[in-house]
Design a protein around this motif. Structure first.
Motif, PDB file in Angstrom:
ATOM      1  N   LYS A 180       0.836  -1.204   0.000  1.00  0.00           N
ATOM      2  CA  LYS A 180       0.000   0.000   0.000  1.00  0.00           C
ATOM      3  C   LYS A 180       0.870   1.252   0.000  1.00  0.00           C
ATOM      4  O   LYS A 180       0.584   2.244  -0.689  1.00  0.00           O
ATOM      5  CB  LYS A 180      -0.917  -0.017   1.226  1.00  0.00           C
ATOM      6  CG  LYS A 180      -2.020   1.025   1.167  1.00  0.00           C
ATOM      7  CD  LYS A 180      -2.938   0.936   2.384  1.00  0.00           C
ATOM      8  CE  LYS A 180      -3.834  -0.273   2.319  1.00  0.00           C
ATOM      9  NZ  LYS A 180      -4.841  -0.258   3.427  1.00  0.00           N
ATOM     10  N   GLN A 181       1.960   1.202   0.743  1.00  0.00           N
ATOM     11  CA  GLN A 181       2.890   2.338   0.800  1.00  0.00           C
ATOM     12  C   GLN A 181       3.524   2.596  -0.567  1.00  0.00           C
ATOM     13  O   GLN A 181       3.764   3.738  -0.946  1.00  0.00           O
ATOM     14  CB  GLN A 181       3.967   2.026   1.833  1.00  0.00           C
ATOM     15  CG  GLN A 181       5.001   3.119   2.026  1.00  0.00           C
ATOM     16  CD  GLN A 181       6.105   2.689   2.994  1.00  0.00           C
ATOM     17  OE1 GLN A 181       5.930   1.769   3.793  1.00  0.00           O
ATOM     18  NE2 GLN A 181       7.239   3.345   2.902  1.00  0.00           N
ATOM     19  N   HIS A 182       3.794   1.510  -1.305  1.00  0.00           N
ATOM     20  CA  HIS A 182       4.461   1.659  -2.603  1.00  0.00           C
ATOM     21  C   HIS A 182       3.515   1.982  -3.751  1.00  0.00           C
ATOM     22  O   HIS A 182       3.924   2.633  -4.713  1.00  0.00           O
ATOM     23  CB  HIS A 182       5.247   0.381  -2.936  1.00  0.00           C
ATOM     24  CG  HIS A 182       6.596   0.343  -2.315  1.00  0.00           C
ATOM     25  ND1 HIS A 182       6.786   0.094  -0.979  1.00  0.00           N
ATOM     26  CD2 HIS A 182       7.835   0.576  -2.839  1.00  0.00           C
ATOM     27  CE1 HIS A 182       8.082   0.153  -0.705  1.00  0.00           C
ATOM     28  NE2 HIS A 182       8.734   0.446  -1.801  1.00  0.00           N
ATOM     29  N   GLY A 183       2.269   1.500  -3.665  1.00  0.00           N
ATOM     30  CA  GLY A 183       1.392   1.708  -4.819  1.00  0.00           C
ATOM     31  C   GLY A 183      -0.065   1.951  -4.503  1.00  0.00           C
ATOM     32  O   GLY A 183      -0.904   1.972  -5.416  1.00  0.00           O
ATOM     33  N   GLY A 184      -0.391   2.095  -3.227  1.00  0.00           N
ATOM     34  CA  GLY A 184      -1.776   2.335  -2.860  1.00  0.00           C
ATOM     35  C   GLY A 184      -2.586   1.047  -2.738  1.00  0.00           C
ATOM     36  O   GLY A 184      -2.099  -0.052  -3.010  1.00  0.00           O
ATOM     37  N   TYR A 187      -2.987  -1.257  -5.919  1.00  0.00           N
ATOM     38  CA  TYR A 187      -1.780  -2.051  -6.190  1.00  0.00           C
ATOM     39  C   TYR A 187      -1.685  -3.222  -5.212  1.00  0.00           C
ATOM     40  O   TYR A 187      -1.387  -4.351  -5.604  1.00  0.00           O
ATOM     41  CB  TYR A 187      -0.546  -1.156  -6.071  1.00  0.00           C
ATOM     42  CG  TYR A 187       0.772  -1.872  -6.240  1.00  0.00           C
ATOM     43  CD1 TYR A 187       1.102  -2.498  -7.442  1.00  0.00           C
ATOM     44  CD2 TYR A 187       1.699  -1.911  -5.203  1.00  0.00           C
ATOM     45  CE1 TYR A 187       2.316  -3.146  -7.598  1.00  0.00           C
ATOM     46  CE2 TYR A 187       2.915  -2.554  -5.354  1.00  0.00           C
ATOM     47  CZ  TYR A 187       3.215  -3.170  -6.553  1.00  0.00           C
ATOM     48  OH  TYR A 187       4.418  -3.818  -6.698  1.00  0.00           O
ATOM     49  N   GLN A 188      -1.960  -2.949  -3.932  1.00  0.00           N
ATOM     50  CA  GLN A 188      -1.944  -4.004  -2.927  1.00  0.00           C
ATOM     51  C   GLN A 188      -2.883  -5.140  -3.316  1.00  0.00           C
ATOM     52  O   GLN A 188      -2.514  -6.322  -3.277  1.00  0.00           O
ATOM     53  CB  GLN A 188      -2.359  -3.428  -1.568  1.00  0.00           C
ATOM     54  CG  GLN A 188      -2.454  -4.466  -0.451  1.00  0.00           C
ATOM     55  CD  GLN A 188      -3.320  -3.976   0.693  1.00  0.00           C
ATOM     56  OE1 GLN A 188      -4.474  -3.591   0.465  1.00  0.00           O
ATOM     57  NE2 GLN A 188      -2.771  -3.973   1.887  1.00  0.00           N
ATOM     58  N   GLN A 189      -4.098  -4.777  -3.708  1.00  0.00           N
ATOM     59  CA  GLN A 189      -5.088  -5.797  -4.060  1.00  0.00           C
ATOM     60  C   GLN A 189      -4.676  -6.571  -5.306  1.00  0.00           C
ATOM     61  O   GLN A 189      -4.848  -7.800  -5.382  1.00  0.00           O
ATOM     62  CB  GLN A 189      -6.464  -5.150  -4.278  1.00  0.00           C
ATOM     63  CG  GLN A 189      -7.602  -6.157  -4.335  1.00  0.00           C
ATOM     64  CD  GLN A 189      -7.678  -7.018  -3.085  1.00  0.00           C
ATOM     65  OE1 GLN A 189      -7.695  -6.499  -1.962  1.00  0.00           O
ATOM     66  NE2 GLN A 189      -7.695  -8.340  -3.243  1.00  0.00           N
ATOM     67  N   LYS A 190      -4.102  -5.877  -6.276  1.00  0.00           N
ATOM     68  CA  LYS A 190      -3.651  -6.526  -7.517  1.00  0.00           C
ATOM     69  C   LYS A 190      -2.592  -7.589  -7.210  1.00  0.00           C
ATOM     70  O   LYS A 190      -2.653  -8.715  -7.719  1.00  0.00           O
ATOM     71  CB  LYS A 190      -3.078  -5.472  -8.468  1.00  0.00           C
ATOM     72  CG  LYS A 190      -2.536  -6.047  -9.780  1.00  0.00           C
ATOM     73  CD  LYS A 190      -1.879  -4.957 -10.630  1.00  0.00           C
ATOM     74  CE  LYS A 190      -1.212  -5.544 -11.850  1.00  0.00           C
ATOM     75  NZ  LYS A 190      -0.458  -4.540 -12.620  1.00  0.00           N
ATOM     76  N   VAL A 191      -1.621  -7.242  -6.368  1.00  0.00           N
ATOM     77  CA  VAL A 191      -0.560  -8.192  -6.018  1.00  0.00           C
ATOM     78  C   VAL A 191      -1.137  -9.371  -5.236  1.00  0.00           C
ATOM     79  O   VAL A 191      -0.845 -10.536  -5.528  1.00  0.00           O
ATOM     80  CB  VAL A 191       0.565  -7.496  -5.218  1.00  0.00           C
ATOM     81  CG1 VAL A 191       1.584  -8.522  -4.715  1.00  0.00           C
ATOM     82  CG2 VAL A 191       1.259  -6.441  -6.079  1.00  0.00           C
ATOM     83  N   PHE A 192      -1.994  -9.084  -4.255  1.00  0.00           N
ATOM     84  CA  PHE A 192      -2.600 -10.161  -3.470  1.00  0.00           C
ATOM     85  C   PHE A 192      -3.449 -11.084  -4.344  1.00  0.00           C
ATOM     86  O   PHE A 192      -3.481 -12.299  -4.134  1.00  0.00           O
ATOM     87  CB  PHE A 192      -3.433  -9.584  -2.330  1.00  0.00           C
ATOM     88  CG  PHE A 192      -2.635  -9.205  -1.112  1.00  0.00           C
ATOM     89  CD1 PHE A 192      -1.307  -9.596  -0.960  1.00  0.00           C
ATOM     90  CD2 PHE A 192      -3.200  -8.444  -0.098  1.00  0.00           C
ATOM     91  CE1 PHE A 192      -0.567  -9.253   0.167  1.00  0.00           C
ATOM     92  CE2 PHE A 192      -2.480  -8.100   1.042  1.00  0.00           C
ATOM     93  CZ  PHE A 192      -1.162  -8.508   1.168  1.00  0.00           C
TER      94      PHE A 192
END
Length: 235
Positions: A180-184, A187-192
């Motif tokens: 979340k710190q790196h991409g919001g 982005y967090q959800q996309k990676v997960f």
């Protein structure tokens, strides 16, 4: 959830070559990617300073081999990856960094026949989490052990789970905060989401125990941060 097939994983990586080509940052989605890359290659050099051969498993665009060549020059390199696009990029970059032979193999490691006692160094960066059941893990670890020269080393940098549920929940929350710190949040959800679909990581303890089971004489933990670790074994 039904996990991604080998073909689906290959197709995704075919389209992500540039993301895996930055030696300065490593993969941003991987915590401490640059630290792990440095630690693994420094340690491999310390164990095998006269190394002549390297196998880079899941080589991506070649970062691990390039970093290793900066420490032990002119290694004979074998690069394995599912993605031909990744292999093409890795071959181009690695060929410029060594005067020795560079071989590429486009296949799943579970299917590749490796020669015995061939490689002084084996590196596996962010790849083994694609293995599925226990038989896959044991098959691959045994194959890699057999292909090492006596005194050779196998080092892993990868996503790992934790054996205790509460610790596992904590480390994944830490990773979520990092993303979340790196991409919001998006982005967090996309990676997960792609981890959930593609990956079946195992704990560092599981992998170190498996190394001992297949024959490694000693194991080493180099780094651990949340659900990422760098570790390996010596034949």
């Amino acid at each position: 959830m039904k996990k991604s097939t080998v073909t689906e994983i290959r197709e995704r990586f075919d389209n992500e070559v540039e993301r895996f080509s930055n030696l300065e940052t490593g993969q941003v989605a991987t915590m401490d990617a640059k630290i792990a890359l440095e630690l693994i290659t420094c340690t491999a050099r310390a164990i095998k300073p006269e190394a002549k051969t390297i196998l880079d498993l899941g080589c991506g665009a070649g970062n691990y081999t390039l970093k290793m060549l900066s420490k032990v020059p002119d290694l004979e390199c074998t690069l394995i990856d599912l993605s031909q696009n990744m292999l093409d990029k890795a071959f181009e970059r690695v060929s410029e960094a060594t005067t020795a032979k560079v071989e590429t193999i486009q296949d799943d490691i579970r299917n590749v026949e490796l020669p015995d006692n061939k490689y002084d160094i084996i590196l596996a960066g962010a790849v083994l989490h694609h293995l599925r059941d226990d038989s896959d893990w044991e098959l691959v670890f045994q194959k890699l052990y057999d292909s090492l020269t006596p005194g050779g080393c196998f080092f892993i940098s990868d996503l790992v789970t934790q054996d205790h549920q509460a610790v596992n929940q904590l480390t994944w929350k830490m990773y979520g905060d990092y993303l979340k710190q790196h991409g919001g949040s998006e982005y967090q959800q996309k990676v997960f989401d792609y981890i959930e679909k593609e990956d079946t990581p195992r704990s560092m303890t599981y992998q170190l125990d498996l190394m001992k089971k297949v024959g490694f004489s000693s194991t080493e933990i180099l780094h651990k941060n949340a659900c990422f670790g760098a570790f390996g074994g010596i034949k």
